[in-house]
Design a protein around this motif. Structure first.
Motif, PDB file in Angstrom:
ATOM      1  N   THR A  15       7.029   0.720  -1.288  1.00  0.00           N
ATOM      2  CA  THR A  15       6.343   1.658  -2.179  1.00  0.00           C
ATOM      3  C   THR A  15       6.237   1.095  -3.589  1.00  0.00           C
ATOM      4  N   LYS A  18       3.837  -2.088  -3.677  1.00  0.00           N
ATOM      5  CA  LYS A  18       2.428  -1.708  -3.632  1.00  0.00           C
ATOM      6  C   LYS A  18       1.979  -1.132  -4.967  1.00  0.00           C
ATOM      7  N   GLN A 254      11.372   6.745  -1.777  1.00  0.00           N
ATOM      8  CA  GLN A 254       9.996   6.608  -2.250  1.00  0.00           C
ATOM      9  C   GLN A 254       9.792   7.317  -3.590  1.00  0.00           C
ATOM     10  N   ARG A 258       8.512   5.385  -7.049  1.00  0.00           N
ATOM     11  CA  ARG A 258       7.399   5.758  -7.928  1.00  0.00           C
ATOM     12  C   ARG A 258       7.859   5.838  -9.387  1.00  0.00           C
ATOM     13  N   GLN A 319       0.776   7.511   7.685  1.00  0.00           N
ATOM     14  CA  GLN A 319       0.986   7.325   6.242  1.00  0.00           C
ATOM     15  C   GLN A 319       1.531   5.930   5.946  1.00  0.00           C
ATOM     16  N   TYR A 320       2.481   5.479   6.752  1.00  0.00           N
ATOM     17  CA  TYR A 320       3.084   4.171   6.490  1.00  0.00           C
ATOM     18  C   TYR A 320       2.181   3.029   6.945  1.00  0.00           C
ATOM     19  N   GLU A 322      -0.996   3.115   6.656  1.00  0.00           N
ATOM     20  CA  GLU A 322      -1.960   3.016   5.548  1.00  0.00           C
ATOM     21  C   GLU A 322      -1.329   2.296   4.361  1.00  0.00           C
ATOM     22  N   LEU A 323      -0.095   2.644   4.008  1.00  0.00           N
ATOM     23  CA  LEU A 323       0.579   1.998   2.889  1.00  0.00           C
ATOM     24  C   LEU A 323       0.705   0.496   3.113  1.00  0.00           C
TER      25      LEU A 323
END
Length: 327
Positions: A15, A18, A254, A258, A319-320, A322-323
């Motif tokens: 996370t 990215k 996560q 952020r 979701q993962y 896509e990440l």
């Protein structure tokens, strides 16, 4: 460009890597060739159709940065990362995101990928399965086994008199007990004999490489409110390895990521006033197989089996993917 070393490619590591890929030269240091979606590991044990889906390649994660397949042997306060084999990476910032170890199969360790099929066969043969630990792993695993093998004897043993450590209301545990009773999953406090046993306790932070004064006797790292490791200026720590007073979960790693990414971006851009992370109250989504479970969050209250099963239906796999650039 500013160079950011991210040590560990778990939930927090991917996370933060990215999030900073557009503003820094990101190097993700991770010995595995693929991300392991451990949130779905227990489903992968009982349902072979999941056994390959939980491994997602890293090669689509970063558009500009790079993945360095290596172990971090030592990290020092001057942002120096010594790698296995004697190589060294130095960065302007380092994010430590190495997570925790946990007994298989709740977490699939390096070299354990091929064990999933073998464990499935062992479960098929066993008449009585013993799960040691009545926390979220033991109870979720019990529910998965029951859904896959309705006639198998399942026992969960724990020294504590109550289920699920954590700050949860009585309604949460009452609903949990009721479902376990209906599913014929025994919960006891004394050891019993069984054909097959799994330990479902014993998380340990992976920080043996951290040559930092902030490393506590339990292995966790003391961090400031902005998630910088105490006593350092440019090293951040996120996820299970932090000494923050909250549960250790993927979603919280996560959230840490952020905040750390926002703060590193601010430092790169010369902005002042970093974001402070606020430890989160206890909350959980606890499935008991594909159709049961119980959840709790302060803002939502207690949720029953239908809502819990719907929340965890796909284990957030899309979701993962896509990440990680594999959607």
């Amino acid at each position: 460009m500013t160079k950011v070393l991210v040590v560990g490619g778990g939930y927090g590591g991917i996370t933060v890597a990215k999030a900073l890929d557009d503003v820094a030269e990101v190097v993700l240091i991770e010995p595995r060739e693929a991300f392991v979606h451990n949130v779905a590991a227990l489903r992968a044990v009982v349902d072979p159709s999941w056994a390959e889906r939980i491994f997602i390649p890293y090669d689509g994660l970063l558009a500009n940065g790079r993945i360095r397949r290596a172990w971090a042997e030592r990290v020092t306060a001057d942002a120096r990362v010594e790698l296995g084999g004697g190589d060294v990476e130095t960065g302007d910032y380092v994010v430590l995101a190495t997570g925790s170890s946990y007994p298989y199969p709740a977490k699939i360790g390096i070299g354990e990928r091929d064990r999933l099929a073998e464990t499935h066969r062992e479960l098929e043969k066993a008449s009585h399965v013993l799960l040691v630990g009545a926390g979220p792993v033991g109870l979720e695993f019990a529910g998965e086994i029951r859904a896959a093998w309705p006639d198998k004897r399942i026992t969960v043993v724990d020294r504590a008199d109550d289920l699920m450590p954590g700050d949860y209301p009585a309604e949460f545990r009452d609903l949990l007990r009721d479902q376990l009773y209906r599913m014929e999953i025994a919960v006891v406090t004394a050891p019993v004999d069984a054909d097959l046993r799994f330990d479902c306790f014993g998380a340990r932070p992976e920080t043996g490489y951290a040559d930092l004064p902030a490393r506590r006797p339990d292995g966790r790292l003391a961090v400031e409110a902005d998630l910088r490791v105490c006593g350092t200026e440019n090293i951040f720590a996120i996820g299970d390895i932090t000494a923050l007073p909250e549960l250790k979960m993927a979603r919280l790693a996560q959230m840490h990521a952020r905040v750390a990414a926002d703060n590193i971006r601010a430092l790169i851009e010369g902005r002042t006033g970093l974001t402070a992370y606020q430890p989160q109250p206890d909350a959980i989504v606890l499935p008991l197989g594909p159709y049961g479970g119980v959840s709790y969050a302060p803002e939502a209250g207690v949720l029953g089996p239908e809502q819990t099963a719907a929340i965890k239906a796909g284990f957030y796999l899309d979701q993962y993917r896509e990440l990680l650039g594999q959607a």
